[in-house]
Design a protein around this motif. Structure first.
Motif, PDB file in Angstrom:
ATOM      1  N   ALA A   1     -20.539  24.928 -53.083  1.00  0.00           N
ATOM      2  CA  ALA A   1     -21.444  25.217 -51.965  1.00  0.00           C
ATOM      3  C   ALA A   1     -20.840  24.793 -50.633  1.00  0.00           C
ATOM      4  CB  ALA A   1     -22.782  24.510 -52.186  1.00  0.00           C
ATOM      5  N   ALA A   2     -19.798  24.000 -50.692  1.00  0.00           N
ATOM      6  CA  ALA A   2     -19.205  23.477 -49.449  1.00  0.00           C
ATOM      7  C   ALA A   2     -18.647  24.598 -48.586  1.00  0.00           C
ATOM      8  CB  ALA A   2     -18.098  22.473 -49.779  1.00  0.00           C
ATOM      9  N   GLY A   3     -18.195  25.686 -49.224  1.00  0.00           N
ATOM     10  CA  GLY A   3     -17.607  26.808 -48.491  1.00  0.00           C
ATOM     11  C   GLY A   3     -18.556  27.340 -47.424  1.00  0.00           C
ATOM     12  N   GLN A   4     -19.842  27.329 -47.711  1.00  0.00           N
ATOM     13  CA  GLN A   4     -20.828  27.844 -46.734  1.00  0.00           C
ATOM     14  C   GLN A   4     -21.746  26.741 -46.222  1.00  0.00           C
ATOM     15  OE1 GLN A   4     -22.818  31.060 -48.773  1.00  0.00           O
ATOM     16  NE2 GLN A   4     -20.923  32.210 -49.027  1.00  0.00           N
ATOM     17  N   ILE A   5     -21.341  25.506 -46.412  1.00  0.00           N
ATOM     18  CA  ILE A   5     -22.162  24.356 -45.975  1.00  0.00           C
ATOM     19  C   ILE A   5     -23.612  24.573 -46.427  1.00  0.00           C
ATOM     20  CG2 ILE A   5     -22.667  22.785 -44.039  1.00  0.00           C
ATOM     21  CD1 ILE A   5     -19.717  23.203 -44.275  1.00  0.00           C
ATOM     22  N   LYS A   6     -23.734  24.954 -47.705  1.00  0.00           N
ATOM     23  CA  LYS A   6     -25.070  25.275 -48.217  1.00  0.00           C
ATOM     24  C   LYS A   6     -25.843  24.000 -48.513  1.00  0.00           C
ATOM     25  CE  LYS A   6     -24.780  29.247 -50.009  1.00  0.00           C
ATOM     26  NZ  LYS A   6     -24.781  30.491 -50.597  1.00  0.00           N
ATOM     27  N   LYS A   7     -27.129  24.011 -48.266  1.00  0.00           N
ATOM     28  CA  LYS A   7     -27.940  22.822 -48.538  1.00  0.00           C
ATOM     29  C   LYS A   7     -28.166  22.684 -50.037  1.00  0.00           C
ATOM     30  CE  LYS A   7     -30.001  22.122 -44.156  1.00  0.00           C
ATOM     31  NZ  LYS A   7     -29.068  23.008 -43.483  1.00  0.00           N
ATOM     32  N   LEU A   8     -28.258  21.451 -50.487  1.00  0.00           N
ATOM     33  CA  LEU A   8     -28.418  21.198 -51.919  1.00  0.00           C
ATOM     34  C   LEU A   8     -29.491  20.151 -52.165  1.00  0.00           C
ATOM     35  CD1 LEU A   8     -24.649  20.742 -52.246  1.00  0.00           C
ATOM     36  CD2 LEU A   8     -25.772  22.178 -53.917  1.00  0.00           C
ATOM     37  N   SER A   9     -30.283  20.376 -53.206  1.00  0.00           N
ATOM     38  CA  SER A   9     -31.093  19.291 -53.773  1.00  0.00           C
ATOM     39  C   SER A   9     -30.530  19.074 -55.168  1.00  0.00           C
ATOM     40  CB  SER A   9     -32.560  19.709 -53.917  1.00  0.00           C
ATOM     41  OG  SER A   9     -33.177  19.760 -52.667  1.00  0.00           O
ATOM     42  N   LEU A  10     -30.142  17.849 -55.466  1.00  0.00           N
ATOM     43  CA  LEU A  10     -29.519  17.576 -56.764  1.00  0.00           C
ATOM     44  C   LEU A  10     -30.270  16.439 -57.442  1.00  0.00           C
ATOM     45  CD1 LEU A  10     -25.760  17.645 -55.636  1.00  0.00           C
ATOM     46  CD2 LEU A  10     -27.051  19.489 -56.741  1.00  0.00           C
TER      47      LEU A  10
ATOM     48  N   LYS B   1     -27.031   7.048 -54.762  1.00  0.00           N
ATOM     49  CA  LYS B   1     -25.672   7.000 -55.303  1.00  0.00           C
ATOM     50  C   LYS B   1     -25.347   8.370 -55.945  1.00  0.00           C
ATOM     51  CE  LYS B   1     -24.813   2.637 -57.028  1.00  0.00           C
ATOM     52  NZ  LYS B   1     -25.215   1.426 -57.781  1.00  0.00           N
ATOM     53  N   GLN B   2     -24.719   8.366 -57.130  1.00  0.00           N
ATOM     54  CA  GLN B   2     -24.328   9.668 -57.705  1.00  0.00           C
ATOM     55  C   GLN B   2     -25.436  10.287 -58.562  1.00  0.00           C
ATOM     56  OE1 GLN B   2     -20.268   9.919 -59.164  1.00  0.00           O
ATOM     57  NE2 GLN B   2     -19.658   8.295 -57.763  1.00  0.00           N
ATOM     58  N   SER B   3     -26.660   9.820 -58.359  1.00  0.00           N
ATOM     59  CA  SER B   3     -27.786  10.426 -59.076  1.00  0.00           C
ATOM     60  C   SER B   3     -28.426  11.569 -58.298  1.00  0.00           C
ATOM     61  CB  SER B   3     -28.841   9.368 -59.414  1.00  0.00           C
ATOM     62  OG  SER B   3     -28.377   8.561 -60.470  1.00  0.00           O
ATOM     63  N   GLY B   4     -27.935  11.836 -57.099  1.00  0.00           N
ATOM     64  CA  GLY B   4     -28.436  13.051 -56.470  1.00  0.00           C
ATOM     65  C   GLY B   4     -28.744  12.984 -54.998  1.00  0.00           C
ATOM     66  N   LEU B   5     -29.326  14.080 -54.546  1.00  0.00           N
ATOM     67  CA  LEU B   5     -29.675  14.282 -53.129  1.00  0.00           C
ATOM     68  C   LEU B   5     -31.062  14.884 -53.069  1.00  0.00           C
ATOM     69  CD1 LEU B   5     -26.542  16.294 -51.910  1.00  0.00           C
ATOM     70  CD2 LEU B   5     -26.996  13.873 -51.472  1.00  0.00           C
ATOM     71  N   GLY B   6     -31.883  14.412 -52.141  1.00  0.00           N
ATOM     72  CA  GLY B   6     -33.178  15.028 -51.920  1.00  0.00           C
ATOM     73  C   GLY B   6     -34.256  14.430 -52.806  1.00  0.00           C
ATOM     74  N   ARG B   7     -35.481  14.887 -52.597  1.00  0.00           N
ATOM     75  CA  ARG B   7     -36.624  14.394 -53.351  1.00  0.00           C
ATOM     76  C   ARG B   7     -37.481  15.559 -53.797  1.00  0.00           C
ATOM     77  NH1 ARG B   7     -33.754  10.841 -53.400  1.00  0.00           N
ATOM     78  NH2 ARG B   7     -34.081   8.613 -53.064  1.00  0.00           N
ATOM     79  N   GLU B   8     -38.061  15.432 -54.991  1.00  0.00           N
ATOM     80  CA  GLU B   8     -38.963  16.471 -55.504  1.00  0.00           C
ATOM     81  C   GLU B   8     -40.333  15.845 -55.710  1.00  0.00           C
ATOM     82  OE1 GLU B   8     -36.553  17.833 -58.955  1.00  0.00           O
ATOM     83  OE2 GLU B   8     -36.366  19.677 -57.790  1.00  0.00           O
ATOM     84  N   GLY B   9     -41.385  16.564 -55.333  1.00  0.00           N
ATOM     85  CA  GLY B   9     -42.737  16.027 -55.471  1.00  0.00           C
ATOM     86  C   GLY B   9     -43.176  15.322 -54.208  1.00  0.00           C
ATOM     87  N   SER B  10     -44.476  15.141 -54.080  1.00  0.00           N
ATOM     88  CA  SER B  10     -45.141  14.440 -52.972  1.00  0.00           C
ATOM     89  C   SER B  10     -45.039  15.235 -51.669  1.00  0.00           C
ATOM     90  CB  SER B  10     -44.542  13.043 -52.764  1.00  0.00           C
ATOM     91  OG  SER B  10     -43.385  13.071 -51.960  1.00  0.00           O
ATOM     92  N   PHE B  11     -45.586  14.639 -50.605  1.00  0.00           N
ATOM     93  CA  PHE B  11     -45.530  15.324 -49.299  1.00  0.00           C
ATOM     94  C   PHE B  11     -44.082  15.411 -48.813  1.00  0.00           C
ATOM     95  CE2 PHE B  11     -44.632  11.780 -46.440  1.00  0.00           C
ATOM     96  CZ  PHE B  11     -44.921  10.687 -47.241  1.00  0.00           C
ATOM     97  N   MET B  12     -43.188  14.608 -49.382  1.00  0.00           N
ATOM     98  CA  MET B  12     -41.787  14.651 -48.944  1.00  0.00           C
ATOM     99  C   MET B  12     -41.022  15.824 -49.565  1.00  0.00           C
ATOM    100  SD  MET B  12     -40.805  10.674 -49.099  1.00  0.00           S
ATOM    101  CE  MET B  12     -41.719   9.491 -48.145  1.00  0.00           C
ATOM    102  N   GLY B  13     -41.483  16.290 -50.731  1.00  0.00           N
ATOM    103  CA  GLY B  13     -40.731  17.311 -51.464  1.00  0.00           C
ATOM    104  C   GLY B  13     -40.641  18.639 -50.729  1.00  0.00           C
ATOM    105  N   ALA B  14     -41.626  18.955 -49.907  1.00  0.00           N
ATOM    106  CA  ALA B  14     -41.605  20.238 -49.200  1.00  0.00           C
ATOM    107  C   ALA B  14     -40.436  20.293 -48.219  1.00  0.00           C
ATOM    108  CB  ALA B  14     -42.927  20.442 -48.464  1.00  0.00           C
ATOM    109  N   ASP B  15     -40.087  19.146 -47.637  1.00  0.00           N
ATOM    110  CA  ASP B  15     -39.025  19.121 -46.619  1.00  0.00           C
ATOM    111  C   ASP B  15     -37.693  19.645 -47.144  1.00  0.00           C
ATOM    112  OD1 ASP B  15     -40.536  18.267 -44.525  1.00  0.00           O
ATOM    113  OD2 ASP B  15     -40.172  16.139 -44.908  1.00  0.00           O
ATOM    114  N   ASP B  16     -37.473  19.498 -48.446  1.00  0.00           N
ATOM    115  CA  ASP B  16     -36.206  19.978 -49.012  1.00  0.00           C
ATOM    116  C   ASP B  16     -36.071  21.501 -48.918  1.00  0.00           C
ATOM    117  OD1 ASP B  16     -35.772  17.324 -49.715  1.00  0.00           O
ATOM    118  OD2 ASP B  16     -34.819  17.873 -51.612  1.00  0.00           O
ATOM    119  N   TYR B  17     -37.198  22.179 -48.668  1.00  0.00           N
ATOM    120  CA  TYR B  17     -37.169  23.647 -48.605  1.00  0.00           C
ATOM    121  C   TYR B  17     -37.466  24.164 -47.205  1.00  0.00           C
ATOM    122  CZ  TYR B  17     -36.939  23.073 -53.572  1.00  0.00           C
ATOM    123  OH  TYR B  17     -36.513  22.710 -54.824  1.00  0.00           O
ATOM    124  N   LEU B  18     -37.389  23.274 -46.230  1.00  0.00           N
ATOM    125  CA  LEU B  18     -37.717  23.647 -44.846  1.00  0.00           C
ATOM    126  C   LEU B  18     -36.548  23.370 -43.912  1.00  0.00           C
ATOM    127  CD1 LEU B  18     -41.283  22.062 -44.779  1.00  0.00           C
ATOM    128  CD2 LEU B  18     -40.790  24.503 -44.469  1.00  0.00           C
TER     129      LEU B  18
END
Ligand code: SIN
Length: 484
Positions: free
Chosen positions: A245-254, A456-473
């Motif tokens: 995804a780095a080629g297009q600086i694509k956003k990721l939730s992991l 750490k290496q467990s990921g990026l972003g958050r899923e669930g709660s009022f914070m989870g929507a931000d990952d898609y905005l």
């Protein structure tokens, strides 16, 4: 496979642009408990990936133009369809994944919770106003859907990991192109059937079933019309997707691997800690990324804890997921059992002792008995790697700073747990444990209302709660000048 009340929920074709797509090729889905073939599922070829992405792009624009209230209504209908069909969805889930039927039902309701939660949030995607930095300036902040989301979901939660991504993405006005694991595609396809019944517009939610995970991941990461990738799975694959995804600086939730410490201090409520360990370790047969991986028990309570835990483990029933009272079903496949055998062998060769294990029938070589190993040490492989099964190692420790250092000595940082009645220790531990989620005097932390995710290496972003929507905005700020 067991008879469904509504046989239409057993879908085997891919759901793309609002139609059931039947490529020539298929792959087999088996029940991991019996090895029985339960379905032949469409194997979509890489040539079709760009068609479905294009359809999602067109659909997304119209979906984003709906009001939050309109999107909320559709999602709420989807939620109600899921709950109304919980028994059939759980039957499909247990058949393809193996987890006990009661646990499968709990997963369906957990998963439905994400759709319900985000159906409510759809109306609350608020921006902001910021006092201007000069007298003639006015500043507004908009939040807008990121666009088409490419999603990849795992086999251990075939339903809830789909809804955990689809809920927020669809609520804010994104479209999704999702690939479920090739081991468990039927739950995602059943969700697509229900999404269609709920009136989700064509092209907004697409389920692409295929064997070639690598080609699909690459297509998502390199296609200019996919704005974001959301992945749940191993750290190894997460790293590859990030590179691509780095080629297009694509956003990721992991949402990646874990190695959760579960710490029991001398001042803990012993019975509660034992029950917490059972819950945190044996959920889904130990096959979750937040399962307790390393159990650290302080010296003064260690032996009593080990005895009680061993007794409780002896009560666990290992059986086919449709057997009444089953606590632990099969592992997903034989390779998973081989990995557990290797971890156990390594632990025993380094001084570990097996003190408890249950009986169980193993029809297809995919069952692994819950096994408690005492005398575990940091040089054992099970201290470093995600165990992902019902093998439970006990480490003895003396002091708080020692256990903190041991607990943090991993590249993973997803979940952690500890039991203590001392409020000052609770604060110290909560602040210093290097993880994204902590269970304090509880072994159960997963809920749609809280932000799920790791550091750490467990990921990026958050899923669930009022914070989870931000990952898609996306955030866009408007600066108005000349306002005199
Ligand atoms: C996972 O194992 O990936 C998810 C576990 C959960 O949602 O609790």
């Amino acid at each position: 496979m067991r008879q469904l009340k509504d046989p239409e929920l057993l879908r085997t074709l891919s759901y793309m642009d609002g139609a059931w797509h039947a490529p020539e090729a298929t792959f087999v889905v088996r029940n991991p408990s019996t090895g029985e073939e339960i379905a032949q599922v469409a194997d979509v070829s890489a040539d079709d990936f760009s068609h479905v992405i294009a359809a999602a792009k067109t659909a997304q624009a119209a979906w984003a133009a709906c009001t939050g209230k309109e999107r909320a209504a559709v999602l709420n209908r989807w939620y109600r369809e899921i709950v109304a069909n919980v028994d059939d969805l759980a039957t499909i889930l247990t058949s393809e994944m193996g987890k006990p039927f009661a646990e499968a039902k709990a997963e369906i309701l957990y998963g439905a919770g994400y759709i319900e939660w985000y159906s409510e949030e759809a109306k609350r995607i608020y921006g902001a106003t910021i006092p201007g930095h000069q007298r003639d300036k006015r500043i507004l902040v908009l939040k807008q859907p990121i666009g088409v989301v490419g999603a990849v979901t795992p086999w251990n939660f075939p339903n809830a990991m789909v809804t955990r991504k689809a809920g927020p993405a669809l609520a804010v006005g994104c479209a999704i192109v999702l690939r479920p694991s090739e081991f468990t595609p039927l739950s995602a396809l059943a969700l697509a059937e229900l999404a269609e019944r709920a009136g989700l517009p064509r092209g907004v939610f697409n389920v692409v079933t295929c064997l070639d995970a690598e080609a699909f991941g690459k297509a998502l990461c390199t296609h200019p019309d996919v704005a974001k990738i959301s992945f749940t799975g191993s750290t190894k694959v997460g790293r590859i997707l990030m590179q691509q995804a780095a080629g297009q600086i694509k956003k990721l939730s992991l949402e990646l691997g874990g190695n959760a410490p579960f710490i029991v201090f001398d001042d803990a409520d012993l019975d509660a800690a034992v029950e917490g360990a059972i819950a945190a370790k044996f959920r889904n047969g130990g096959q979750t990324c937040v399962c307790a991986n390393r159990i650290y028990v302080q010296d003064g309570i260690h032996d009593r804890f080990a005895d009680k835990l061993a007794r409780r483990i002896g009560e666990l029933r290992v059986a086919d997921g449709f057997t009444d009272g089953a606590d632990i079903g099969p592992m997903i496949n034989r390779a998973a059992v081989r990995k557990l055998d290797e971890l156990l062998e390594d632990a025993l060769s380094k001084g570990g002792t097996v003190v408890a294990s249950t009986d169980g029938t193993d029809v297809s070589g995919t069952f692994f008995k819950p096994t408690l190993v005492t005398g575990a040490s940091a040089d054992m492989h099970l201290a470093r790697y995600e165990i992902f099964g019902p093998l439970i190692p006990l480490f003895r420790f003396q002091g708080e700073s020692e256990v903190l250092q041991l607990a943090n000595a991993t590249e993973f940082g997803l979940a952690g747990y500890f039991y203590s009645q001392d409020i000052t220790r609770i604060w110290r531990m909560a602040e210093k444990l290097e993880v994204g989620m902590i269970g304090i005097n509880t072994g159960q932390i997963s809920t749609e209302v809280a932000p799920f995710g790791g550091i750490k290496q467990s990921g990026l972003g958050r899923e669930g709660s009022f914070m989870g929507a931000d990952d898609y905005l996306e955030v866009k700020y408007l600066c108005f000048g000349g306002v005199e």
